[in-house]
Structure formats: structure tokens, C-alpha cells
Design a protein around this motif. Structure first.
Motif, short mmCIF file in Angstrom:
data_model
loop_
_atom_site.label_atom_id
_atom_site.label_comp_id
_atom_site.label_asym_id
_atom_site.label_seq_id
_atom_site.Cartn_x
_atom_site.Cartn_y
_atom_site.Cartn_z
N GLN A 44 -15.98 5.93 4.85
CA GLN A 44 -17.13 6.19 4.98
C GLN A 44 -16.99 5.80 6.73
O GLN A 44 -18.35 7.01 7.01
CB GLN A 44 -18.00 5.57 4.39
N ALA A 45 -16.57 4.93 7.57
CA ALA A 45 -16.90 4.92 8.66
C ALA A 45 -15.85 5.48 9.48
O ALA A 45 -16.65 5.25 11.05
CB ALA A 45 -16.84 3.72 9.29
N MET A 46 -15.50 6.45 9.13
CA MET A 46 -14.20 7.29 9.36
C MET A 46 -14.51 8.47 9.85
O MET A 46 -15.68 9.35 8.93
CB MET A 46 -12.67 7.10 9.71
N GLU A 47 -14.08 9.65 10.85
CA GLU A 47 -13.94 11.13 9.99
C GLU A 47 -13.17 11.62 9.41
O GLU A 47 -11.74 10.46 8.68
CB GLU A 47 -13.71 11.60 11.78
N SER A 48 -13.04 12.92 9.23
CA SER A 48 -12.09 12.97 8.75
C SER A 48 -10.04 12.69 8.32
O SER A 48 -9.35 12.93 7.45
CB SER A 48 -11.69 14.97 7.79
N ASP A 49 -9.77 13.11 9.86
CA ASP A 49 -8.24 12.69 10.47
C ASP A 49 -8.70 10.28 11.17
O ASP A 49 -8.02 10.44 11.86
CB ASP A 49 -8.16 13.00 11.70
N GLY A 50 -9.04 9.39 10.18
CA GLY A 50 -9.21 9.03 10.44
C GLY A 50 -7.88 7.14 9.86
O GLY A 50 -7.02 8.49 9.13
N ARG A 51 -7.68 6.58 9.87
CA ARG A 51 -6.49 6.01 9.48
C ARG A 51 -7.25 4.39 9.39
O ARG A 51 -7.80 3.61 9.30
CB ARG A 51 -5.17 5.22 11.22
N ILE A 52 -6.41 4.42 8.16
CA ILE A 52 -6.66 2.13 7.70
C ILE A 52 -5.33 2.20 7.56
O ILE A 52 -4.42 2.62 6.55
CB ILE A 52 -7.02 2.51 6.01
N VAL A 53 -4.91 0.71 8.19
CA VAL A 53 -3.82 -0.08 8.00
C VAL A 53 -4.34 -1.38 7.22
O VAL A 53 -5.03 -2.21 7.35
CB VAL A 53 -3.81 -0.18 9.40
N VAL A 54 -3.87 -0.98 6.01
CA VAL A 54 -3.69 -2.40 5.29
C VAL A 54 -2.67 -3.67 5.84
O VAL A 54 -1.14 -3.70 5.40
CB VAL A 54 -3.45 -2.25 3.56
N SER A 55 -2.91 -4.96 5.71
CA SER A 55 -2.36 -5.80 6.71
C SER A 55 -1.55 -6.79 5.61
O SER A 55 -2.85 -7.74 5.35
CB SER A 55 -2.27 -6.37 7.85
N LEU A 56 -0.76 -7.12 5.28
CA LEU A 56 -0.40 -8.73 3.37
C LEU A 56 0.58 -9.49 4.24
O LEU A 56 1.66 -9.50 5.21
CB LEU A 56 0.23 -8.15 2.94
N SER A 57 -0.08 -10.92 4.62
CA SER A 57 0.92 -12.37 4.84
C SER A 57 0.25 -13.24 4.30
O SER A 57 -0.42 -13.51 3.12
CB SER A 57 0.39 -12.13 6.57
N ALA A 58 1.42 -14.12 4.50
CA ALA A 58 1.07 -15.13 3.78
C ALA A 58 1.82 -16.78 4.47
O ALA A 58 2.41 -16.49 5.44
CB ALA A 58 1.98 -15.45 2.71
N THR A 59 0.47 -17.58 4.46
CA THR A 59 1.25 -18.83 5.32
C THR A 59 2.05 -20.21 3.83
O THR A 59 1.53 -19.61 2.82
CB THR A 59 0.14 -20.00 5.68
#
Length: 477
Positions: free
Chosen positions: A386-401
Motif C-alpha cells: 500500500q505504501a508503494m506505486e505499482s512498480d514497487g519492490r519488497i525485500v524480505v530478509s531472514l537472518s539468525a543468531t
């Protein structure tokens, strides 16, 4: 009912002001303390005065013993003996004259100054001669306490008589001015202590009274309070500062509540009005065929949207009281995140929206509830879209300690204004820009944070600028 009302009335009647309450108690403690000090001081003064009088009597007895022996070694009363006693009184600054008695070597009185106890003193004088030298006080037959000293009269190491001096104990107490000074001092300390207590308690209770008055104003709906923040006491300053922050917070919540009522009314009224109008058009055959079918499809979508809003409100009531059921099971977080993002991407209408996953190659295992994680991820992904225009990009990063797993959801949207960042997790809060674009109740992030806390984790806004926002979900292993 009457009994309960009476108890409530009595309870209200027993209450008193903070100023009066503590001033009274401080005054009682002060009086008790001064009383104890007065008793202890009285005993000490009495003991000190007694020892001083005994020392004077020992000095006088020793001097008299040296002067009452003639050249033949016999006890003889000199005419200047009384002048010696008077001169010693003046030189030592004492205002009393002890009872004096002189005994010869046969323990018979040869001289005695008349006094209230002279008869009994002459009778017991021989016994006192035989008494231990440490004896300095005894009691007469009628109960009077008498101070007593004796001094041997010696000639060539031979005892030829004794000098005895007596003083009634009550004369010691009666003649002391120290008690008067003590009484004046205690009275002065009491008045000074009460004055200090009065001023300090008044100064301490005044800001608390001001805060109580301000609280009454808030109860009446007036959040514009003015308190004196120029206080030197750290605790009082923090109390006033915290109270003003609370008042400001309540003011914001009241505004949010007003907006919520207006927003919920609008959000629920819009689909109901739309459904009513479309159903009425189909019923009255204003439209038919494919157009009627399209109207019914729109009604179905609006009904689904209305049902979702009602479910959100019901879920919120359950979550608000802590009724969040968690079913933990071992999960490979890489696989779970891929599955969640894949399912979410399928139902998205914007094809130009890109979604990327960044993770390590090693499996990240954790015990958690996959359905609750999905709820949080869907809310974060929906907000990002909802915060982006139609050509937006979302990155989901997964990390662990060693202790936790971090899931970052980053978008390149328009970001969240700085003044709104502290409010985005509040229930029913919707940003100024978002409320005019996206329909909803503003419960998504509030739900997500409560779910994260139920999973023994937390949800935070890591970063938000004009170039995008990053939300982080932290789960404990």
C-alpha cells in the motif's frame, strides 16, 4: 445497600489532606522524640548535679577535717569554721549549704548543724561511720533520700573523729536551673521543628495537590492543563513531567477515539450503502443479465470486506484481553517464509510489484506458530504494498543468531512521516496519507505486535525515510 452506603460515607469521611495527614504525624513523632530526649536529659542532668554536689561535699569535708584538730590532737570546733564553709560556697558558685556533723573518736556527735533530719542523723551516724566508703546515698525511715559523704579526722595516722555532710536529694532537684533551661530548649526545638515540618510539608504537598486538581480536569474532559514545571526536586519534576505526557497522550487517544468512531461508521456504512443500492437495483430490475451479475459480484466483494472488518473488531477484542492461542511446532523458517510470500504474491493484483527473499543457505530451525507468523507477515506485506506505486519492490530478509531470528520486510515506498512513527502501532491509528487512500480500521500493526509478543518476540519499525521503510519481526529461539 444502606450499610454499604454508610461504609462508603465513613470511608470518605476518614480521609484527610496530604498536608494535614503528614504534618500531624510528623508533629506526633517530633513530640515523642522530644519527650524521650527530655527524659534522658533529665536523668543525665540529675545524675550530673548529684555527682557535682557530692564532689563539693567531699572537698568541704576534707577541708573541715584538716581544720578541726587542735595542737593537742583533739577535735575542737574553730569559730571560723562556718566562714570557711561560706567562702567555699561563694568560690565554687553553689547556692546550698549541706548539713554538717562532726563525731569524735568514740563516734559521738560533738557538733551538728540543725536540720529537718538532725535527730535521725545523730542516731544513725555511728552506723554510717562503719559503712563502706563507697556509700554515698541512703534512705531515711520516712522514705527521704539523702546524699552522704564522710571524711576521717586523722592525727599521726590515728583516727580521732569524722566529718559527715548530708544533703536531701529533693534539694538537689529543687535547686537545679538546668531543668528550666532544658524545658526552654525542648520547647524551642519543638516550635522550630513544627515550623520546619509545616513549611516542608506544605511545599511538598502543593505540587501533588496541583496534579490532583489537574487530574480532576482531565476527568471532566479538559486536557489543556498547565502545571509549574520549574521544580528543583527531581521526583516532583518527574511526576509533573510524566503527568503532562500522560495528559497529552490521553488527548491524542481521545482524538483517535473520535476519529475511530467516525472512521468505523464510514467504513461500515460505505459497503452497507453500496450493497443496499446494488441489491435494490437488481431487485427492481433496473439492471439485468450480465450487468446484474456484475452487481451481485460487487455485492459479494463488499460483503466479504464488511465481514473482514467485523472479524478484525472481534479478533481485536480477543487479543486485547490476551486470548491469543499459540500452537508451537518445529519450523524451517526459510521454507515457511517462502511459502508465506508465495501465497501472498499469488493474490496480488499488481503484476509489476516485485518480491525478493534474502536468506542464508543453512536451515534456520525454530519452534513457533506458523499461522501466527503468517498473520504478521501478511500485515507487513500488505502495508508495504500500500505504501508503494505499482512498480514497487519488497525485500524480505531472514537472518539468525544464537538466540533469535530476525525477519526484515523492506519496501521502497513513500515512508512514514517522523511525527507519525511513534503512533503507528497504536490501535485504530491510521496515517494522514493512508486514511484517504486505503480503507480499513487501523488494526493491522497493533494486531501484529500483540501476536509477536505472544510468540515471545517483538515487532519494531527499524527504519523509515522518504525512500522506504523497514519493519523487523524478532522471534526468540
Amino acid at each position: 445497600m444502606a450499610w454499604a452506603t454508610s461504609c462508603a460515607y465513613m470511608s470518605e469521611k476518614k480521609r484527610t489532606s496530604l498536608f494535614r495527614y503528614w504534618t500531624t504525624r510528623y508533629l506526633i513523632i517530633l513530640c515523642i522524640g522530644l519527650f524521650v530526649i527530655g527524659i534522658a536529659s533529665s536523668y543525665w542532668i540529675s545524675y550530673s548535679e548529684t555527682q557535682k554536689r557530692l564532689d563539693f561535699m567531699r572537698l568541704m569535708a576534707a577541708e573541715v577535717a584538716d581544720r578541726v584538730v587542735d595542737v593537742e590532737g583533739k577535735v575542737k570546733m574553730a569559730p571560723f569554721l562556718f566562714r570557711i564553709v561560706d567562702s567555699r560556697q561563694e568560690s565554687l558558685g553553689v547556692n546550698y549549704k549541706p548539713i554538717m556533723m562532726i563525731l569524735d573518736e568514740h563516734k559521738q556527735p560533738v557538733f551538728g548543724v540543725p536540720g529537718p533530719f538532725s535527730g535521725e542523723l545523730k542516731r544513725i551516724a555511728p552506723d554510717l561511720v562503719e559503712a563502706d566508703d563507697s556509700l554515698s546515698q541512703f534512705e531515711l525511715a520516712r522514705g527521704d533520700e539523702v546524699l552522704f559523704v564522710k571524711e576521717s579526722i586523722k592525727v599521726d595516722e590515728r583516727v580521732v573523729g569524722w566529718v559527715m555532710l548530708f544533703t536531701p536529694q529533693k534539694q538537689v532537684i529543687r535547686s537545679m536551673t538546668e531543668f528550666q533551661l532544658l524545658a526552654i530548649m525542648l520547647l524551642g526545638l519543638g516550635l522550630l521543628g513544627w515550623l520546619v515540618i509545616y513549611l516542608l510539608t506544605k511545599k511538598l504537598s502543593q505540587p501533588i495537590k496541583d496534579v490532583a486538581d489537574a487530574a480532576k480536569q482531565i476527568v471532566l474532559g479538559n486536557y489543556e492543563i498547565q502545571l509549574d514545571k520549574n521544580k528543583r526536586e527531581q521526583e516532583v519534576y518527574e511526576l509533573i513531567h510524566s503527568f503532562e505526557e500522560m495528559a497529552e497522550r490521553l488527548k491524542q487517544l481521545e482524538m483517535m477515539r473520535t476519529e475511530l468512531l467516525a472512521g468505523v461508521t464510514h467504513e461500515l456504512k460505505t459497503p452497507v450503502t453500496s450493497i443496499s443500492g446494488l441489491v435494490q437495483a437488481v431487485r427492481e430490475e433496473v439492471v439485468s443479465g450480465e450487468e446484474a451479475k456484475e452487481f451481485l459480484d460487487i455485492c459479494t466483494k463488499e460483503t466479504t470486506r464488511l465481514q473482514k472488518m467485523v472479524e478484525d473488531l472481534l479478533d481485536f477484542n480477543s487479543f486485547a484481553v490476551g486470548d491469543i492461542r499459540i500452537r508451537r511446532q518445529p519450523q524451517n523458517m526459510q521454507e515457511l517464509i517462502r511459502e508465506i510470500t508465495h501465497q501472498w504474491k499469488i493474490v496480488q493484483e499488481e503484476e509489476k510489484l516485485s518480491l525478493h527473499i534474502e536468506s542464508t543457505s543453512d536451515p534456520i530451525m525454530i519452534e513457533t506458530d506458523p499461522l501466527r507468523v503468517q498473520q504478521i507477515m501478511y500485515n507487513l506485506l500488505n502495508n508495504a504494498a500500500q505504501a508503494m506505486e505499482s512498480d514497487g519492490r519488497i525485500v524480505v530478509s531472514l537472518s539468525a543468531t544464537a538466540d533469535e531470528v530476525r525477519i526484515d520486510v523492506k519496501d521502497n515506498g513513500r515512508g512514514i512521516p517522523i511525527e507519525e512513527q511513534s503512533l503507528i502501532f497504536e490501535r485504530f491509528y491510521r496515517g494522514e496519507d493512508k486514511k484517504h487512500i486505503v480503507r480499513g480500521l487501523g488494526l493491522g500493526l497493533s494486531f501484529s505486535r500483540m501476536i509477536a509478543q505472544a510468540l515471545r518476540g517483538m515487532l519494531i519499525l527499524t527504519e523509515s525515510t522518504a525512500s522506504g521503510s523497514t519493519f523487523t519481526l524478532i522471534l526468540r529461539k
